[in-house]
Scaffold this active site. Structure first.
Site, short mmCIF file in Angstrom:
data_model
loop_
_atom_site.label_atom_id
_atom_site.label_comp_id
_atom_site.label_asym_id
_atom_site.label_seq_id
_atom_site.Cartn_x
_atom_site.Cartn_y
_atom_site.Cartn_z
N CYS A 377 -1.07 53.96 50.79
CA CYS A 377 -2.16 54.65 51.35
C CYS A 377 -3.34 54.84 50.55
CB CYS A 377 -1.61 55.89 51.87
SG CYS A 377 -2.47 56.70 53.39
N HIS A 505 2.76 54.54 55.23
CA HIS A 505 3.84 54.94 54.17
C HIS A 505 5.19 54.63 54.58
CE1 HIS A 505 1.18 58.30 52.66
NE2 HIS A 505 0.26 58.12 53.88
N GLU A 507 7.62 54.97 52.75
CA GLU A 507 8.94 55.90 52.12
C GLU A 507 9.29 56.97 53.00
OE1 GLU A 507 5.58 55.95 51.58
OE2 GLU A 507 4.49 58.11 51.60
#
Ligand code: GLN
Length: 551
Positions: A377, A505, A507
């Site tokens: 990001c 993202h 994650e």
């Protein structure tokens, strides 16, 4: 009939209530039940989106774009489900709904009050999730500590649900702290006794008490808690320190917690399957190698700001029987020397100007020294700025987020953001599809050309500069399906062993048993690098030993 399990907290916050909740969820799910989880946050914010990570840790993002408390991240990781923003109830959301109803005249002239109108709205919010998910068991974690003024309406609502739905359908788990004092290391039960007293004064009798402590609770301590708090001894459970949070479910299971819960709720199931979970743990707890990754961020003083990164790295590394050590580097204090000896770099999420220059320097270091790099990001945006400055030679290149005067705003506000006035829930949020270019590193990692990942941003690569960036060698290997928005940037393998950054993202979607491709790629590259370094040092050492001057 849906069963409800409420998890409350006593004594102080930070007892790992979220992990306990997630662990109970996993254990019940492993018995073949359909389980979901809700987090209640008694603060007035409507959601976590407008909060600084130093307040409550990382802002977690869901598929539907909900910006929620980080505990929902734990629920998703442990339960392997995709939740929605309805699973995070806040005081702000509840009051907003009630006040809007009042303005519409829906209360037909009544005086609108905390009891029953606010408590009814709370119950309805919980029951809506139960209906929508068709869960057998809904676990509800109450944020904060029993006794806080702002938690009162929520506790009252759960008390009412117990009364209305019957004892066999509603269960209370209370988590507390059992501190150890003095040289003899005596475990103290008084704080637990007091917080249970507080709970009972509100009309709630806990069924299970989970005591957080450094060591397992001694039998006599369990008996004492049982006696003073009026719960059976088998319902007093230890939650001692463990190496990895993923061990907690097994620690609770060993003490018979799941059987106790099932019996108390009148549920009978025979299955018990934790095989995959145990396989993951086996790998994570017995690493054969270690890699060290620098994380250059702006909230490194509070590790909770980056939980999903730490977890995603743990999941991916376990696949390679590797342990990840993170070297936390505060971006505004960045210097190249701090990077010495690391095997890779992550530049994570970020907002605003502070730390931008440090992050750009760190990325420059990784690019020029061929250190594996994953940017996410803000990290992606800074990678583009770094490339524009040092490869294209546009010294003033920057992001329009914090430099309005630059001649080269290579990162710019997305056009649809231009009219946006309110800051809450207005970013480009949640799951969006990304098209991946065949033959690229991103393609090798994902193994497909269509993926979906979660987003949270207002800025993007300025379309005006894409052609020039590409001509200079930056490869945009992922884009929005219409081709207009840049989603992944990478350097070709001839240029760099692993240099990749994503606007999204990855994650947030990593799970212990399903690590995410970009993290697997980073770990793989770090391992390759650390092996190369080892071999080089060995050769050097041998050379030195063989040479007369080394003798
Ligand atoms: N501040 C940047 C943006 O809004 C990056 C956001 C992020 O890192 N999540 O686009």
């Amino acid at each position: 009939m849906t069963k409800y399990l409420f998890v409350t907290g006593g004594v102080l916050s930070g007892l790992g209530k979220g992990i306990t909740t997630a662990s109970i969820g996993l254990l019940l799910k492993a018995r073949g039940l359909r389980v979901t989880a809700i987090k209640i946050d008694p603060y007035l914010n409507c959601d976590a989106g407008t909060m600084n990570p130093y307040q409550h840790g990382e802002v977690f993002v869901l598929d539907d774009g909900g910006e929620v408390d980080m505990d929902l991240g734990s629920y998703e990781r442990f339960l392997d489900v995709n939740l929605t923003s309805d699973h995070n109830i806040t005081t702000g959301k509840v009051y907003k709904a009630v006040i809007e109803k009042e303005r519409r005249g829906e209360y037909l002239g009544q005086t609108v009050q905390i009891i029953p109108h606010i408590t009814d709205e709370i119950k309805a919010s919980i029951e809506r999730v139960a209906e929508r998910t068709e869960a057998d068991v809904v676990i509800v974690e109450l944020g904060g500590t029993v006794g806080d003024i702002e938690s009162m309406p929520f506790l009252e609502a759960t008390r009412q649900m117990h009364q209305e739905r019957g004892h066999e359908n509603v269960l209370f788990v209370h988590t507390t702290l059992v501190p150890v004092l003095g040289a003899v290391g005596e475990q103290k039960t008084k704080p637990t006794q007091h917080s249970v007293k507080e709970l009972r004064a509100l009309g709630i009798q806990p069924d299970v008490i989970i005591g957080r402590s450094s060591e397992p609770l001694k039998d006599e301590i369990k008996r004492k808690i049982s006696l003073f708090c009026d719960v059976p001894t088998e319902a007093v459970i230890s939650n001692p320190d463990v190496e990895l949070i993923y061990q907690v479910p097994l620690v609770l299971e060993e003490q018979g917690l799941t059987d106790y819960l099932l019996q108390r709720l009148g549920l009978t199931t025979s299955d018990r399957d934790l095989t995959e979970w145990k396989e993951f743990l086996e790998n994570a707890l017995h690493p054969e190698r270690t890699v060290e990754i620098a994380l250059v961020g702006k909230y490194t003083d509070l590790k909770d700001s980056y939980v999903s990164y730490v977890e995603a790295l743990t999941h991916a590394a376990a696949r390679y029987r590797t342990k990840v050590r993170i070297r936390w580097i505060e971006a505004s204090r960045y210097r190249d020397e701090l990077m010495e000896g690391v095997d890779g770099l992550i530049v994570p999420v970020g907002f605003g100007h502070r730390g931008a220059e440090g992050k750009i320097e760190a990325i420059r270091y990784a690019r020029t020294r061929k250190l594996p790099f994953l940017g996410i990001c803000y990290g992606f945006q800074m990678a583009v700025v770094e490339f524009a400055r040092h490869v294209l030679g546009w010294e003033d290149a920057n992001s329009a987020e914090f430099d309005a005067r630059t001649e080269h705003p290579v990162i710019d506000l997305m056009p649809e953001q231009k009219g946006v006035k309110e800051l809450g829930a207005t970013m480009r949020l949640g799951a969006y599809p990304v098209a991946i270019a065949p033959g690229t590193l991103a393609h090798r990692l994902y193994g497909k050309t269509q993926i979906s990942e979660r987003h949270r941003h207002r800025y993007e690569v300025n379309p005006q500069y894409i052609a020039e960036l590409e001509k200079a060698g930056l490869v945009f290997s992922g884009r929005s399906p219409d081709g207009r928005r840049m989603e992944i940037a990478e350097l070709p393998p001839e240029e760099h062993p692993f240099f990749l950054a994503s606007q999204f993202h990855p994650e947030f979607k990593s799970r212990p048993t399903q690590p995410r491709p970009l993290f697997l790629g980073l770990i793989e590259a770090c391992l390759a690098r650390s092996q190369r370094t080892e071999t080089a040092t060995e050769t050097q050492a041998k050379g030195a030993a063989a040479s007369p001057s080394g003798a």
